[in-house]
Design a protein around this motif. Structure first.
Motif, PDB file in Angstrom:
ATOM      1  N   LEU A 158       4.069  41.207  68.046  1.00  0.00           N
ATOM      2  CA  LEU A 158       5.201  42.140  67.132  1.00  0.00           C
ATOM      3  C   LEU A 158       5.795  43.166  68.057  1.00  0.00           C
ATOM      4  CD1 LEU A 158       2.940  42.665  63.680  1.00  0.00           C
ATOM      5  CD2 LEU A 158       5.404  42.059  63.976  1.00  0.00           C
ATOM      6  N   ALA A 159       7.069  43.152  67.888  1.00  0.00           N
ATOM      7  CA  ALA A 159       7.645  44.095  68.436  1.00  0.00           C
ATOM      8  C   ALA A 159       6.879  45.664  68.294  1.00  0.00           C
ATOM      9  CB  ALA A 159       9.343  44.561  67.881  1.00  0.00           C
ATOM     10  N   PRO A 160       6.599  47.078  69.541  1.00  0.00           N
ATOM     11  CA  PRO A 160       6.078  47.425  69.198  1.00  0.00           C
ATOM     12  C   PRO A 160       6.617  48.815  68.591  1.00  0.00           C
ATOM     13  CG  PRO A 160       6.429  47.207  71.294  1.00  0.00           C
ATOM     14  CD  PRO A 160       7.432  46.075  70.663  1.00  0.00           C
ATOM     15  N   GLY A 161       7.641  49.014  68.515  1.00  0.00           N
ATOM     16  CA  GLY A 161       8.692  49.614  67.031  1.00  0.00           C
ATOM     17  C   GLY A 161       8.293  49.346  65.600  1.00  0.00           C
ATOM     18  N   ASP A 162       7.926  47.747  66.002  1.00  0.00           N
ATOM     19  CA  ASP A 162       8.002  47.497  63.884  1.00  0.00           C
ATOM     20  C   ASP A 162       6.502  46.925  63.618  1.00  0.00           C
ATOM     21  OD1 ASP A 162      10.595  46.923  63.786  1.00  0.00           O
ATOM     22  OD2 ASP A 162      10.527  44.695  64.461  1.00  0.00           O
ATOM     23  N   LEU A 163       5.389  47.141  64.455  1.00  0.00           N
ATOM     24  CA  LEU A 163       3.977  47.243  64.621  1.00  0.00           C
ATOM     25  C   LEU A 163       3.874  49.075  64.174  1.00  0.00           C
ATOM     26  CD1 LEU A 163       1.473  46.508  64.575  1.00  0.00           C
ATOM     27  CD2 LEU A 163       1.181  46.818  67.635  1.00  0.00           C
ATOM     28  N   ARG A 164       4.402  50.080  64.999  1.00  0.00           N
ATOM     29  CA  ARG A 164       4.101  51.031  65.394  1.00  0.00           C
ATOM     30  C   ARG A 164       4.911  51.658  63.235  1.00  0.00           C
ATOM     31  NH1 ARG A 164       8.239  55.192  64.861  1.00  0.00           N
ATOM     32  NH2 ARG A 164       9.492  54.045  65.760  1.00  0.00           N
ATOM     33  N   ARG A 165       5.621  50.894  62.821  1.00  0.00           N
ATOM     34  CA  ARG A 165       5.900  51.517  61.447  1.00  0.00           C
ATOM     35  C   ARG A 165       5.315  50.752  60.559  1.00  0.00           C
ATOM     36  NH1 ARG A 165      11.023  49.440  64.539  1.00  0.00           N
ATOM     37  NH2 ARG A 165      11.584  51.270  65.233  1.00  0.00           N
ATOM     38  N   ILE A 166       5.025  49.321  60.880  1.00  0.00           N
ATOM     39  CA  ILE A 166       3.559  49.246  60.195  1.00  0.00           C
ATOM     40  C   ILE A 166       3.092  49.886  59.246  1.00  0.00           C
ATOM     41  CG2 ILE A 166       2.347  46.457  58.784  1.00  0.00           C
ATOM     42  CD1 ILE A 166       5.155  44.878  60.309  1.00  0.00           C
ATOM     43  N   LEU A 167       2.212  50.363  60.421  1.00  0.00           N
ATOM     44  CA  LEU A 167       1.044  50.369  60.824  1.00  0.00           C
ATOM     45  C   LEU A 167       0.531  51.668  60.319  1.00  0.00           C
ATOM     46  CD1 LEU A 167      -0.563  49.887  64.107  1.00  0.00           C
ATOM     47  CD2 LEU A 167      -1.422  48.657  62.285  1.00  0.00           C
ATOM     48  N   ALA A 168       2.316  52.485  60.250  1.00  0.00           N
ATOM     49  CA  ALA A 168       2.630  54.045  59.926  1.00  0.00           C
ATOM     50  C   ALA A 168       1.490  54.238  58.521  1.00  0.00           C
ATOM     51  CB  ALA A 168       3.864  54.828  60.367  1.00  0.00           C
TER      52      ALA A 168
END
Length: 383
Positions: free
Chosen positions: A171-181
């Motif tokens: 996963l793109a790091p930014g998208d992973l961060r958003r999903i986890l948020a």
């Protein structure tokens, strides 16, 4: 039946990529704990999410699919996706989310979820979504809102949502961060959203880097090889159902030859069945199957990986393999080729991104496929 071949059409073993084995053994504790987590969410209680980690061939994808099926049986709608990099993963997630919301029918919370989906879709080129001019402004950060709004809409219909993402380290790091948020916020709001991510062992570090609270959000299930007893069960149980027996020394041989890796177990059992002439299936049958089983592993499991690697990276692969079973320090790999660590760091990073190697800890590197070092030394010229 001694001397006669077993019917290959009836062969019960399944040596495929993510193909469910006839007997899923050694994973009961993970399945039971996950079922408990799902039921806690349905009861309005908090729970942790799951990271499934391990080398290729340990059955992460199979277990992910099994947990998705368990979730559906517990009243959850599942978004299941393999992370392929770039925007394609997000596009697929949005499409699945939209289908789920449309299936729920009209409602305020469904409408809000659809608006969140549309807002993210506006930031992703080529989604194929039909968007109205009066839609929301593009906002990639709204991916977190999508997760929360999906959970709220599902709860309104007495359902839950599961995000099941395979190869999640891609996963793109930014998208992973958003999903986890979004998953974190859903938990804070008491919404029935459960997340299971599967990937290579470095996934733990990838997730921890994306969210500082990841160690509290997830339980890590590190999947390793099966025990010898579990290998025996995986081999014997499907044959028992067909009235076919295995000799003890034959199953012991498969346990040794496979090192307990579930994919290897299925390959050896499959080819032994096809080569077998004895009743019960004997150690001699395993030996007869050896050439076919090894060829299958070489051509399907190993060669497909190395074929995708350019020559500049193959040199690094050969250096790493020359050091024997890992992990090894990055500096050792560079020294084996008479190079400085910094000269090879970009190649190492590309191989990690391609999923051929991973970093078990900072400054170390290891193949993501069991026994891959042996294959490289056998088939490629020395560095």
């Amino acid at each position: 039946m001694s001397g006669e071949a077993y019917d290959p059409v009836s062969n019960p073993y399944a040596p495929g990529a993510g193909t469910p084995p006839p007997a899923l053994v050694g994973r009961d504790a993970v399945i039971d704990a996950s079922r408990t987590s799902l039921r806690r969410l349905r009861a309005g209680r908090s729970t942790q999410h799951v990271l499934l980690t391990g080398l290729r061939g340990v059955g992460k994808t199979v277990l992910l699919r099994t947990l998705a099926a368990v979730a559906e049986g517990e009243g959850f709608r599942v978004i299941r996706q393999e992370a392929v990099g770039g925007d394609d993963t997000v596009i697929s997630l949005l499409r699945q989310a939209r289908r789920i919301m449309e299936d729920l029918g009209p409602g305020d919370r469904v409408g809000r979820a659809l608006r969140s989906i549309e807002s993210v879709a506006l930031t992703v080129a080529g989604t194929g979504f039909e968007l109205g001019r009066a839609g929301p402004s593009p906002d990639r950060e709204a991916l977190a809102d999508v997760v929360v709004d999906l959970g709220a809409a599902a709860a309104e219909h007495d359902l839950g949502i599961v995000l099941a993402i395979d190869e999640a380290q891609g996963l793109a790091p930014g998208d992973l961060r958003r999903i986890l948020a979004g998953v974190h916020r859903a938990g804070q709001d008491g919404l029935p959203v459960w997340c299971v991510l599967a990937g290579l062992p470095n996934l733990v570090g990838v997730v921890a880097k994306a969210a500082t609270y990841a160690e509290r959000l997830f339980t890590v299930e590190a999947l390793g090889p099966l025990t010898p007893d579990q290998v025996v069960a995986a081999v014997v149980e499907p044959a028992d159902d067909m009235g076919v027996g295995w000799a003890v020394d034959a199953t012991s041989a498969i346990a040794d030859l496979s090192d307990g890796y579930p994919f290897f177990v299925q390959v050896w059992a499959y080819h032994t069945w096809n080569a077998a002439r004895d009743e019960p299936i004997s150690r001699a049958d395993v030996d007869r199957a050896g050439p076919a089983a090894r060829l299958a592993l070489d051509t399907s499991f190993f060669a497909a990986r190395i074929a995708r690697v350019p020559d500049s990276e193959v040199a690094y692969v050969r250096l790493l393999a020359s050091l024997g079973p890992g992990p090894h320090r990055s500096g050792e790999v560079a020294a084996a080729g008479g190079r400085a660590t910094s000269e090879l760091s970009a190649i190492r990073d590309r191989l990690i991104k391609e999923g051929l190697v991973y970093a078990p800890r900072y400054g170390w590197v290891e193949f993501a496929l069991p026994r891959f070092d042996e294959y490289v030394r056998r088939t490629l010229p020395p560095p």
